[in-house]
Design an enzyme around this catalytic site. Structure first.
Site, PDB file in Angstrom:
ATOM      1  CG  MET A 166      -1.904  -1.203   1.130  1.00  0.00           C
ATOM      2  SD  MET A 166      -3.451  -0.977   1.992  1.00  0.00           S
ATOM      3  CE  MET A 166      -2.873  -0.814   3.655  1.00  0.00           C
ATOM      4  N   GLY A 167       2.147   1.084  -0.366  1.00  0.00           N
ATOM      5  CA  GLY A 167       3.040   2.237  -0.482  1.00  0.00           C
ATOM      6  C   GLY A 167       3.568   2.710   0.852  1.00  0.00           C
ATOM      7  CG  LEU A 203       7.237   1.384  -0.962  1.00  0.00           C
ATOM      8  CD1 LEU A 203       7.992   1.047  -2.255  1.00  0.00           C
ATOM      9  CD2 LEU A 203       6.301   0.249  -0.592  1.00  0.00           C
ATOM     10  N   GLY A 224      11.053  -2.889   5.437  1.00  0.00           N
ATOM     11  CA  GLY A 224      10.282  -4.142   5.486  1.00  0.00           C
ATOM     12  C   GLY A 224       9.793  -4.505   4.090  1.00  0.00           C
ATOM     13  CG  HIS A 225       6.866  -2.041   2.126  1.00  0.00           C
ATOM     14  ND1 HIS A 225       6.789  -0.859   2.814  1.00  0.00           N
ATOM     15  CD2 HIS A 225       5.629  -2.598   2.213  1.00  0.00           C
ATOM     16  CE1 HIS A 225       5.574  -0.701   3.313  1.00  0.00           C
ATOM     17  NE2 HIS A 225       4.846  -1.740   2.967  1.00  0.00           N
ATOM     18  CG  ASP A 262       0.803  -7.384   8.006  1.00  0.00           C
ATOM     19  OD1 ASP A 262       0.042  -6.687   8.680  1.00  0.00           O
ATOM     20  OD2 ASP A 262       1.816  -6.922   7.443  1.00  0.00           O
ATOM     21  CG  MET A 281      11.148  -1.209   9.948  1.00  0.00           C
ATOM     22  SD  MET A 281      12.234  -0.930   8.559  1.00  0.00           S
ATOM     23  CE  MET A 281      13.747  -0.630   9.435  1.00  0.00           C
ATOM     24  NE  ARG A 293      -1.839   0.564   9.963  1.00  0.00           N
ATOM     25  CZ  ARG A 293      -3.078   0.875   9.677  1.00  0.00           C
ATOM     26  NH1 ARG A 293      -3.633   1.901  10.261  1.00  0.00           N
ATOM     27  NH2 ARG A 293      -3.788   0.169   8.826  1.00  0.00           N
TER      28      ARG A 293
HETATM   29  P1  AMP Z   1       1.445  -2.945   3.512  1.00  0.00           P
HETATM   30  O1  AMP Z   1       2.002  -1.933   2.566  1.00  0.00           O
HETATM   31  O2  AMP Z   1       1.424  -2.529   4.928  1.00  0.00           O
HETATM   32  O3  AMP Z   1       0.131  -3.513   3.014  1.00  0.00           O
HETATM   33  O4  AMP Z   1       2.459  -4.169   3.462  1.00  0.00           O
HETATM   34  C1  AMP Z   1       2.829  -4.777   2.255  1.00  0.00           C
HETATM   35  C2  AMP Z   1       3.615  -6.030   2.560  1.00  0.00           C
HETATM   36  O5  AMP Z   1       4.775  -5.690   3.304  1.00  0.00           O
HETATM   37  C3  AMP Z   1       2.832  -7.040   3.396  1.00  0.00           C
HETATM   38  O6  AMP Z   1       3.096  -8.345   2.919  1.00  0.00           O
HETATM   39  C4  AMP Z   1       3.418  -6.835   4.772  1.00  0.00           C
HETATM   40  O7  AMP Z   1       3.331  -7.979   5.607  1.00  0.00           O
HETATM   41  C5  AMP Z   1       4.860  -6.524   4.443  1.00  0.00           C
HETATM   42  N1  AMP Z   1       5.523  -5.822   5.548  1.00  0.00           N
HETATM   43  C6  AMP Z   1       5.079  -4.701   6.183  1.00  0.00           C
HETATM   44  N2  AMP Z   1       5.916  -4.380   7.197  1.00  0.00           N
HETATM   45  C7  AMP Z   1       6.895  -5.315   7.197  1.00  0.00           C
HETATM   46  C8  AMP Z   1       8.056  -5.539   8.013  1.00  0.00           C
HETATM   47  N3  AMP Z   1       8.367  -4.723   9.015  1.00  0.00           N
HETATM   48  N4  AMP Z   1       8.834  -6.604   7.729  1.00  0.00           N
HETATM   49  C9  AMP Z   1       8.523  -7.437   6.697  1.00  0.00           C
HETATM   50  N5  AMP Z   1       7.451  -7.292   5.894  1.00  0.00           N
HETATM   51  C10 AMP Z   1       6.641  -6.239   6.149  1.00  0.00           C
END
Ligand code: AMP
Length: 280
Positions: A30-31, A33, A36-37, A152, A186, A189
């Site tokens: 969801m950007g 970034l 983690g992403h 997640d 990370m 939010r």
């Molecule tokens: P989001 O943009 O929050 O929807 O996350 C996109 C992807 O990044 C999802 O598969 C999340 O589980 C992964 N993600 C988010 N934060 C982390 C993190 N700290 N470490 C590893 N993967 C992450």
């Protein structure tokens, strides 16, 4: 990096990639970034020939419209980071591209009890929204491998289920949680935390570590109560803190000392909702 905004153009391009015998890895985001992403992008690059990243803030997975409105957007920086990390394709669809028939009467998925536990209990409809967007994205991208974060944890289990339900041939690869040096997982939010909130945010990870260090065979009530106290001392408003079976996320009250478990937590620091988990 090639930028696509239209689903059918991307699908046609990826069909050619597959015909050439290349494998594809997909990282949906969801950007906003962060590292983690980018760990997911690195993993896709290492394990597949062509890395596709999508950025789409999916409205149907937000049970709270205010939360959707406040979701951080940093597209210029995201593009720069993806270029630096060698992503091959960025998919940046509009809402009508993802939901051509609108979001009024979305498809519903049979997700079983997993849907109403933990995140599902506190964010009604959240996982249906996650499945709606992921069903559409997997249909467009048809990746060989899908890279998602263990942070997640419940979402990963839901997506495993979606892949089975919709008979996708994609293999889900789960990537370990990337943390700040003080242990905070990370998250996009985290940007919304004030300096003071940021300084107490690592208490979430500390509480999970406390559970991991002190767990013993038998009843877990006292241990969880102590971990909750730790969090409450830092004004963390707990939604849930549970010990769960790593296979199905069912609560574990009495531990036999053998089966794999995950300590899992969610709650608010003032207005910002954070989640985390730790295998025990
Ligand atoms: P989001 O943009 O929050 O929807 O996350 C996109 C992807 O990044 C999802 O598969 C999340 O589980 C992964 N993600 C988010 N934060 C982390 C993190 N700290 N470490 C590893 N993967 C992450």
């Amino acid at each position: 990096m090639i930028l696509f905004k239209q689903a059918d153009t991307l699908s046609r391009y990826l069909a050619k990639v597959h015909l050439e015998g290349k494998t594809t890895g997909f990282v949906p985001t969801m950007g906003a970034l962060h590292d983690g992403h980018l760990a997911l992008v690195e993993s896709a690059k290492t394990n597949t020939d062509v890395t596709v990243v999508s950025i789409f803030v999916n409205p149907t997975q937000f049970n709270d419209p205010a939360d959707f409105k406040k979701y951080p957007v940093s597209i210029d920086q995201d593009v720069r980071l993806l270029l630096e990390h060698g992503a091959d394709i960025l998919f940046l669809p509009s809402q009508t591209e993802i939901y051509p028939a609108g979001t009024g009467r979305p498809k519903q998925y049979e997700l079983g009890t997993l849907e109403s536990r933990l995140e599902g209990a506190f964010r009604p409809g959240h996982f249906q929204g996650v499945c709606q967007v992921m069903d559409r994205l997997l249909g467009i991208v048809t990746p060989d491998r899908l890279f998602m974060g263990r942070k997640d944890y419940q979402q990963c289990m839901i997506i495993e289920k979606l892949i089975r339900l919709e008979k996708f041939t994609t293999k889900l690869e789960i990537v370990n949680t990337v943390r700040e040096s003080d242990g905070l997982a990370m998250s996009s939010r985290n940007m919304r935390l004030s300096a003071r909130e940021r300084s107490i945010a690592p208490s979430i990870y500390e509480a999970l570590q406390y559970v991991k260090k002190n767990i013993q065979q038998g009843n877990q009530e006292l241990l969880l109560a102590k971990a909750k106290e730790l969090l409450a001392e830092h004004s963390f408003r707990i939604e849930y803190l549970e010990l769960t079976d790593a296979e199905n996320l069912e609560p574990v009250c009495d531990w036999d000392g053998k089966r794999g478990m995950v300590a899992i937590v969610a709650g608010f620091i003032n207005e910002v909702r954070l989640i985390d988990n730790l295998p025990v």
